[in-house]
Write an enzyme that holds these catalytic residues in place. Structure first.
Site, mmCIF file in Angstrom:
data_model
loop_
_atom_site.group_PDB
_atom_site.id
_atom_site.type_symbol
_atom_site.label_atom_id
_atom_site.label_comp_id
_atom_site.label_asym_id
_atom_site.label_seq_id
_atom_site.Cartn_x
_atom_site.Cartn_y
_atom_site.Cartn_z
ATOM 1 N N ASP A 10 1.169 -1.444 -0.137
ATOM 2 C CA ASP A 10 0.015 -0.348 0.081
ATOM 3 C C ASP A 10 1.162 1.541 0.416
ATOM 4 O O ASP A 10 1.839 1.710 0.893
ATOM 5 C CB ASP A 10 -0.923 -0.356 0.957
ATOM 6 C CG ASP A 10 -2.061 0.511 2.030
ATOM 7 O OD1 ASP A 10 -1.577 2.357 0.866
ATOM 8 O OD2 ASP A 10 -2.770 1.587 2.334
ATOM 9 N N ASP A 34 -5.120 7.070 -7.044
ATOM 10 C CA ASP A 34 -5.123 8.391 -6.880
ATOM 11 C C ASP A 34 -6.803 8.456 -5.353
ATOM 12 O O ASP A 34 -5.912 9.533 -4.009
ATOM 13 C CB ASP A 34 -5.828 9.249 -7.886
ATOM 14 C CG ASP A 34 -6.219 10.453 -7.574
ATOM 15 O OD1 ASP A 34 -5.731 11.664 -6.706
ATOM 16 O OD2 ASP A 34 -7.227 10.987 -8.340
#
Length: 168
Positions: A10, A34
């Protein structure tokens, strides 16, 4: 030559000086990486993006990292090309994303930078070709950055990025 490492994980959880956001032109958040970065950094990121946008494909614009934890000093936003079959300058724009983001990181004195796979999600860029462009561009761009992390969000992306890194 700058050190490059491929990591499965992540991007919002990395302990780096700067991370690159595969942004949309508005810089106010969207889907994929995003959206994940915007959620992790908090609402001030969208406000900062609104004040700085729009960002044209291939450009790079930096903001603070806001509420990212672990703290990240800078988020470098870049807008990738929408895949139109490869004959519309997509490779040049994608290379510009990586080059301009890395140059911005250097200007910000970032020692470590994390990059996602830019334009391979909703923008449709073929993952293998995008990975090769990323690695080639990052290797060829002069920089004071000490370490680059290419972040894969799933095992398939991880293998594609590792293969591209091994080719160079």
């Amino acid at each position: 030559m700058v050190a490059i490492e491929v990591i499965l994980g992540d991007i919002t959880r990395l302990d780096v000086d700067a991370l690159v956001n595969a942004a949309n032109e508005s810089l106010q958040g969207g889907g994929g990486v995003d959206g994940a970065i915007h959620r992790a950094a908090g609402p001030r990121l969208a406000k900062a993006g609104a004040a700085l946008g729009p960002c044209r494909p291939g450009e790079a614009i930096a903001t603070p990292g806001f509420d990212l934890d672990p703290p990240v000093r800078h988020i470098i936003h870049t807008v990738g090309p929408v895949w139109e079959g490869g004959g519309s300058g997509e490779a040049e724009v994608l290379a510009a994303c990586y080059r301009n983001a890395l140059e911005t990181a250097g200007e910000l004195a970032a020692g470590t930078v994390a990059f996602p796979a830019i334009a391979t999600g909703v923008y449709g860029y073929p993952a293998g070709e995008a990975a090769r462009i990323a690695v080639r561009t990052l290797r060829e761009t002069p920089t004071e950055v000490e370490k680059i992390f290419l972040i894969a969000y799933d095992e398939e992306s991880h293998e594609v990025l590792r293969a591209a890194l091994a080719e160079e």
